[in-house]
Design a protein around this motif. Structure first.
Motif, mmCIF file in Angstrom:
data_model
loop_
_atom_site.group_PDB
_atom_site.id
_atom_site.type_symbol
_atom_site.label_atom_id
_atom_site.label_comp_id
_atom_site.label_asym_id
_atom_site.label_seq_id
_atom_site.Cartn_x
_atom_site.Cartn_y
_atom_site.Cartn_z
ATOM 1 N N ASN A 78 0.798 -1.104 0.020
ATOM 2 C CA ASN A 78 0.136 -0.011 -0.041
ATOM 3 C C ASN A 78 0.939 1.294 0.205
ATOM 4 O OD1 ASN A 78 -2.785 1.060 0.310
ATOM 5 N ND2 ASN A 78 -1.955 1.932 2.224
ATOM 6 N N GLU A 114 -5.525 -3.099 -0.287
ATOM 7 C CA GLU A 114 -6.361 -2.222 0.388
ATOM 8 C C GLU A 114 -7.326 -2.814 0.992
ATOM 9 O OE1 GLU A 114 -7.173 0.212 -3.077
ATOM 10 O OE2 GLU A 114 -5.541 1.117 -3.139
ATOM 11 N N LYS A 169 -8.395 -2.795 5.012
ATOM 12 C CA LYS A 169 -9.821 -2.246 5.332
ATOM 13 C C LYS A 169 -10.494 -3.422 6.268
ATOM 14 C CE LYS A 169 -10.980 1.084 1.840
ATOM 15 N NZ LYS A 169 -12.077 1.462 0.746
ATOM 16 N N ASP A 174 -12.629 5.464 3.517
ATOM 17 C CA ASP A 174 -11.263 5.434 4.095
ATOM 18 C C ASP A 174 -11.349 6.197 5.444
ATOM 19 O OD1 ASP A 174 -10.109 3.938 2.141
ATOM 20 O OD2 ASP A 174 -9.974 5.908 1.016
#
Length: 289
Positions: free
Chosen positions: A10, A69, A73, A140
Protein backbone atom coordinates in the motif's frame (compact mmCIF):
# COMPACT_ATOMS: atom_id res chain seq x y z
CA UNK A 1 2.25 -13.16 3.10
CA UNK A 2 2.64 -11.43 6.44
CA UNK A 3 0.35 -8.71 7.81
CA UNK A 4 3.06 -6.07 7.29
CA UNK A 5 3.33 -7.00 3.62
CA UNK A 6 -0.05 -5.42 2.90
CA UNK A 7 1.19 -2.17 4.43
CA UNK A 8 4.36 -2.37 2.35
CA UNK A 9 2.45 -2.77 -0.90
CA UNK A 10 0.00 0.00 0.00
CA UNK A 11 2.78 2.44 0.92
CA UNK A 12 4.89 1.59 -2.14
CA UNK A 13 1.93 2.23 -4.44
CA UNK A 14 1.38 5.58 -2.74
CA UNK A 15 4.98 6.78 -2.89
CA UNK A 16 6.17 4.97 -6.07
CA UNK A 17 9.63 5.18 -4.54
CA UNK A 18 11.65 2.62 -2.53
CA UNK A 19 13.45 5.20 -0.38
CA UNK A 20 10.32 7.15 0.59
CA UNK A 21 8.40 3.93 1.26
CA UNK A 22 11.15 2.58 3.52
CA UNK A 23 11.26 5.87 5.44
CA UNK A 24 7.47 5.95 5.90
CA UNK A 25 7.53 2.40 7.34
CA UNK A 26 10.72 2.93 9.39
CA UNK A 27 12.49 0.18 7.47
CA UNK A 28 15.87 0.06 5.78
CA UNK A 29 15.91 0.01 1.98
CA UNK A 30 17.64 -3.42 1.84
CA UNK A 31 15.01 -4.89 4.19
CA UNK A 32 12.17 -3.46 2.09
CA UNK A 33 13.69 -4.69 -1.17
CA UNK A 34 14.28 -8.13 0.32
CA UNK A 35 10.69 -8.38 1.48
CA UNK A 36 9.36 -7.40 -1.95
CA UNK A 37 11.52 -10.09 -3.52
CA UNK A 38 10.19 -12.66 -1.05
CA UNK A 39 6.59 -11.77 -1.92
CA UNK A 40 7.33 -12.06 -5.65
CA UNK A 41 9.04 -15.40 -5.08
CA UNK A 42 6.12 -16.69 -3.00
CA UNK A 43 3.59 -15.95 -5.75
CA UNK A 44 5.89 -16.51 -8.71
CA UNK A 45 5.21 -13.09 -10.26
CA UNK A 46 6.96 -9.79 -10.89
CA UNK A 47 5.05 -7.03 -9.11
CA UNK A 48 7.26 -3.97 -9.60
CA UNK A 49 9.78 -2.70 -12.07
CA UNK A 50 12.26 0.02 -11.26
CA UNK A 51 12.66 2.95 -13.60
CA UNK A 52 14.49 6.26 -13.58
CA UNK A 53 11.47 8.00 -12.08
CA UNK A 54 10.73 5.41 -9.41
CA UNK A 55 8.69 2.23 -9.27
CA UNK A 56 6.14 1.01 -11.82
CA UNK A 57 3.63 -1.74 -11.03
CA UNK A 58 2.94 -4.65 -13.36
CA UNK A 59 -0.67 -5.85 -13.84
CA UNK A 60 0.04 -8.51 -11.21
CA UNK A 61 1.36 -5.80 -8.92
CA UNK A 62 -1.74 -3.66 -9.45
CA UNK A 63 -3.88 -6.64 -8.48
CA UNK A 64 -1.82 -7.20 -5.32
CA UNK A 65 -2.16 -3.52 -4.36
CA UNK A 66 -5.94 -3.67 -4.76
CA UNK A 67 -5.98 -6.77 -2.58
CA UNK A 68 -3.78 -5.02 -0.02
CA UNK A 69 -6.28 -2.15 0.25
CA UNK A 70 -9.11 -4.63 0.81
CA UNK A 71 -7.15 -6.58 3.41
CA UNK A 72 -6.21 -3.45 5.36
CA UNK A 73 -9.85 -2.31 5.40
CA UNK A 74 -10.95 -5.74 6.63
CA UNK A 75 -8.28 -5.67 9.34
CA UNK A 76 -9.42 -2.22 10.49
CA UNK A 77 -13.06 -3.34 10.52
CA UNK A 78 -12.16 -6.33 12.69
CA UNK A 79 -10.44 -4.02 15.18
CA UNK A 80 -13.40 -1.62 15.18
CA UNK A 81 -15.92 -4.43 15.66
CA UNK A 82 -13.99 -6.01 18.53
CA UNK A 83 -13.70 -2.69 20.35
CA UNK A 84 -17.38 -2.03 19.73
CA UNK A 85 -18.33 -5.29 21.44
CA UNK A 86 -17.09 -3.86 24.73
CA UNK A 87 -19.89 -1.27 24.62
CA UNK A 88 -17.39 1.48 25.39
CA UNK A 89 -16.50 4.62 23.46
CA UNK A 90 -12.96 3.72 22.51
CA UNK A 91 -10.82 2.99 19.47
CA UNK A 92 -9.45 5.15 16.66
CA UNK A 93 -11.69 7.74 15.03
CA UNK A 94 -10.65 8.41 11.43
CA UNK A 95 -11.44 11.94 10.24
CA UNK A 96 -11.05 13.65 6.88
CA UNK A 97 -10.92 17.41 7.36
CA UNK A 98 -10.50 20.45 5.12
CA UNK A 99 -7.54 22.75 5.76
CA UNK A 100 -9.61 25.62 7.20
CA UNK A 101 -11.52 23.35 9.57
CA UNK A 102 -8.30 21.62 10.64
CA UNK A 103 -6.68 24.88 11.65
CA UNK A 104 -9.59 26.87 13.05
CA UNK A 105 -12.18 24.43 14.41
CA UNK A 106 -10.89 20.89 14.83
CA UNK A 107 -8.38 21.36 17.71
CA UNK A 108 -11.09 22.81 19.97
CA UNK A 109 -13.61 20.14 18.96
CA UNK A 110 -11.21 17.26 19.63
CA UNK A 111 -10.11 18.75 22.94
CA UNK A 112 -13.71 18.95 24.18
CA UNK A 113 -14.53 15.46 22.91
CA UNK A 114 -11.37 14.04 24.49
CA UNK A 115 -12.43 15.42 27.86
CA UNK A 116 -15.60 13.32 27.67
CA UNK A 117 -14.08 10.27 26.01
CA UNK A 118 -10.40 10.02 27.01
CA UNK A 119 -9.91 6.52 25.53
CA UNK A 120 -10.50 7.65 21.95
CA UNK A 121 -7.54 8.09 19.59
CA UNK A 122 -7.59 10.01 16.30
CA UNK A 123 -6.27 9.67 12.79
CA UNK A 124 -6.75 12.95 10.96
CA UNK A 125 -6.20 13.45 7.23
CA UNK A 126 -6.21 17.10 6.14
CA UNK A 127 -6.74 18.18 2.55
CA UNK A 128 -8.94 20.07 0.15
CA UNK A 129 -12.64 19.28 0.27
CA UNK A 130 -12.53 17.39 -3.02
CA UNK A 131 -9.99 14.94 -1.60
CA UNK A 132 -11.92 14.60 1.66
CA UNK A 133 -15.10 13.90 -0.29
CA UNK A 134 -13.33 11.01 -2.03
CA UNK A 135 -12.03 9.66 1.28
CA UNK A 136 -15.45 9.54 2.91
CA UNK A 137 -17.03 8.17 -0.27
CA UNK A 138 -14.52 5.28 -0.23
CA UNK A 139 -15.02 4.84 3.54
CA UNK A 140 -11.32 5.48 4.16
CA UNK A 141 -12.43 7.76 7.00
CA UNK A 142 -15.41 7.55 9.35
CA UNK A 143 -16.37 11.22 9.04
CA UNK A 144 -15.61 13.99 6.57
CA UNK A 145 -15.80 17.73 7.25
CA UNK A 146 -16.36 19.39 3.88
CA UNK A 147 -16.79 22.97 2.70
CA UNK A 148 -18.87 23.57 -0.40
CA UNK A 149 -21.69 21.81 -2.21
CA UNK A 150 -20.63 18.24 -2.92
CA UNK A 151 -23.03 15.47 -3.89
CA UNK A 152 -23.77 13.10 -1.01
CA UNK A 153 -26.61 10.60 -0.71
CA UNK A 154 -25.83 9.39 2.80
CA UNK A 155 -26.03 11.09 6.20
CA UNK A 156 -24.87 14.69 6.59
CA UNK A 157 -25.24 17.50 9.10
CA UNK A 158 -24.97 21.24 8.48
CA UNK A 159 -22.30 22.92 10.63
CA UNK A 160 -21.99 26.58 9.65
CA UNK A 161 -21.88 28.98 6.71
CA UNK A 162 -19.96 32.04 5.62
CA UNK A 163 -20.07 34.38 2.65
CA UNK A 164 -17.68 35.27 -0.14
CA UNK A 165 -16.05 38.67 0.24
CA UNK A 166 -13.63 41.05 -1.39
CA UNK A 167 -10.87 41.43 1.20
CA UNK A 168 -8.28 44.21 1.06
CA UNK A 169 -6.08 46.36 3.25
CA UNK A 170 -7.83 49.57 2.23
CA UNK A 171 -11.31 50.39 1.02
CA UNK A 172 -11.94 49.36 -2.54
CA UNK A 173 -14.85 49.96 -4.93
CA UNK A 174 -16.20 47.03 -6.93
CA UNK A 175 -15.90 48.90 -10.23
CA UNK A 176 -12.17 49.31 -9.54
CA UNK A 177 -11.43 45.58 -9.22
CA UNK A 178 -10.36 44.89 -12.83
CA UNK A 179 -7.63 47.53 -12.43
CA UNK A 180 -6.39 46.49 -8.98
CA UNK A 181 -3.85 43.69 -8.36
CA UNK A 182 -5.56 40.49 -7.25
CA UNK A 183 -3.94 37.74 -5.20
CA UNK A 184 -5.05 34.24 -6.16
CA UNK A 185 -4.55 31.10 -4.09
CA UNK A 186 -4.97 27.37 -4.62
CA UNK A 187 -8.37 26.10 -3.50
CA UNK A 188 -10.94 23.45 -4.37
CA UNK A 189 -12.77 23.65 -7.67
CA UNK A 190 -16.16 24.41 -6.06
CA UNK A 191 -14.93 27.63 -4.49
CA UNK A 192 -12.93 28.57 -7.59
CA UNK A 193 -16.02 28.04 -9.76
CA UNK A 194 -18.09 30.32 -7.49
CA UNK A 195 -15.48 33.08 -7.75
CA UNK A 196 -15.04 32.71 -11.51
CA UNK A 197 -18.80 32.71 -12.12
CA UNK A 198 -19.28 35.86 -10.07
CA UNK A 199 -16.49 37.60 -11.95
CA UNK A 200 -17.91 36.61 -15.34
CA UNK A 201 -21.32 37.95 -14.33
CA UNK A 202 -19.92 41.36 -13.38
CA UNK A 203 -16.90 42.07 -15.61
CA UNK A 204 -16.08 41.71 -19.29
CA UNK A 205 -12.29 41.62 -18.75
CA UNK A 206 -10.17 39.12 -16.80
CA UNK A 207 -8.86 40.03 -13.34
CA UNK A 208 -5.44 41.61 -12.98
CA UNK A 209 -3.74 38.77 -11.11
CA UNK A 210 -0.58 40.19 -9.61
CA UNK A 211 0.36 37.23 -7.46
CA UNK A 212 -0.43 33.53 -7.02
CA UNK A 213 0.28 31.65 -3.79
CA UNK A 214 -0.15 28.04 -2.69
CA UNK A 215 -2.00 28.56 0.58
CA UNK A 216 -4.81 30.86 1.62
CA UNK A 217 -2.88 31.76 4.79
CA UNK A 218 -0.09 33.14 2.61
CA UNK A 219 -2.69 35.08 0.64
CA UNK A 220 -3.97 36.62 3.86
CA UNK A 221 -0.50 37.80 4.85
CA UNK A 222 -0.04 39.44 1.46
CA UNK A 223 -3.33 41.30 1.88
CA UNK A 224 -2.42 42.41 5.40
CA UNK A 225 0.72 43.96 3.92
CA UNK A 226 -1.25 45.84 1.28
CA UNK A 227 -0.05 43.86 -1.75
CA UNK A 228 -3.46 43.33 -3.30
CA UNK A 229 -6.99 42.11 -2.73
CA UNK A 230 -8.51 38.62 -2.80
CA UNK A 231 -11.94 37.00 -3.02
CA UNK A 232 -12.38 34.51 -0.23
CA UNK A 233 -14.77 33.21 2.46
CA UNK A 234 -15.33 35.73 5.24
CA UNK A 235 -14.36 33.37 8.08
CA UNK A 236 -10.71 33.42 7.02
CA UNK A 237 -10.40 36.96 8.35
CA UNK A 238 -10.87 38.32 11.85
CA UNK A 239 -8.46 41.26 11.64
CA UNK A 240 -10.17 44.61 12.25
CA UNK A 241 -7.65 46.39 10.04
CA UNK A 242 -8.90 44.68 6.89
CA UNK A 243 -11.80 45.74 4.73
CA UNK A 244 -14.37 43.13 3.69
CA UNK A 245 -17.05 43.73 1.07
CA UNK A 246 -19.63 40.99 0.70
CA UNK A 247 -20.26 40.07 -2.92
CA UNK A 248 -23.72 39.15 -4.22
CA UNK A 249 -25.15 37.11 -7.07
CA UNK A 250 -27.41 38.42 -9.86
CA UNK A 251 -30.42 38.19 -7.54
CA UNK A 252 -28.69 40.46 -5.03
CA UNK A 253 -28.17 37.67 -2.48
CA UNK A 254 -24.89 36.84 -0.71
CA UNK A 255 -22.87 33.98 -2.15
CA UNK A 256 -22.86 31.48 0.69
CA UNK A 257 -20.34 28.72 1.37
CA UNK A 258 -21.63 25.87 3.54
CA UNK A 259 -19.67 23.50 5.74
CA UNK A 260 -20.99 19.98 6.36
CA UNK A 261 -20.26 16.83 8.29
CA UNK A 262 -20.60 13.75 6.03
CA UNK A 263 -20.81 10.17 7.31
CA UNK A 264 -22.21 6.77 6.41
CA UNK A 265 -25.30 5.49 8.21
CA UNK A 266 -23.71 2.09 8.79
CA UNK A 267 -20.73 3.66 10.57
CA UNK A 268 -23.11 4.81 13.31
CA UNK A 269 -23.07 1.21 14.54
CA UNK A 270 -19.62 1.97 15.96
CA UNK A 271 -19.83 3.49 19.42
CA UNK A 272 -16.99 5.93 18.78
CA UNK A 273 -18.55 7.28 15.57
CA UNK A 274 -22.02 7.54 17.06
CA UNK A 275 -20.69 9.39 20.11
CA UNK A 276 -18.68 11.83 17.99
CA UNK A 277 -21.48 12.56 15.52
CA UNK A 278 -23.95 13.24 18.33
CA UNK A 279 -21.37 15.39 20.11
CA UNK A 280 -20.69 17.51 17.00
CA UNK A 281 -24.41 18.02 16.40
CA UNK A 282 -24.69 19.82 19.76
CA UNK A 283 -21.93 22.35 19.01
CA UNK A 284 -22.34 25.96 17.90
CA UNK A 285 -19.53 26.28 15.37
CA UNK A 286 -20.01 30.01 14.90
CA UNK A 287 -18.62 30.42 18.43
CA UNK A 288 -15.62 28.12 17.92
CA UNK A 289 -12.61 30.09 16.70
Amino acid sequence: MEDRDWLILNALYKHKNITKTAQSLFMSQPALTSRLQQIEKEFGVTMVQRGRRGVDFTPQGEYMVKTAEEMLKKYQKIKDDLLNMENRVTGTLRLGVGFFFTKNKLPTVLKMFKEQYPDVEYKVIAGQSKAIHQLIFNQDVHIGFIRGDYAWNEEKHFLFQDTLCIVSKNEIQLDELPYRPRIDYKTDYVLKASIDNWWAENYSVPPLVGMEVDQIDACREMIVNGLGYAIMPSMYFHENLLTKVEIKNKEGKPIIRYTWMFYHEESMQLNVVKAFVNFVKQLDFQKIL
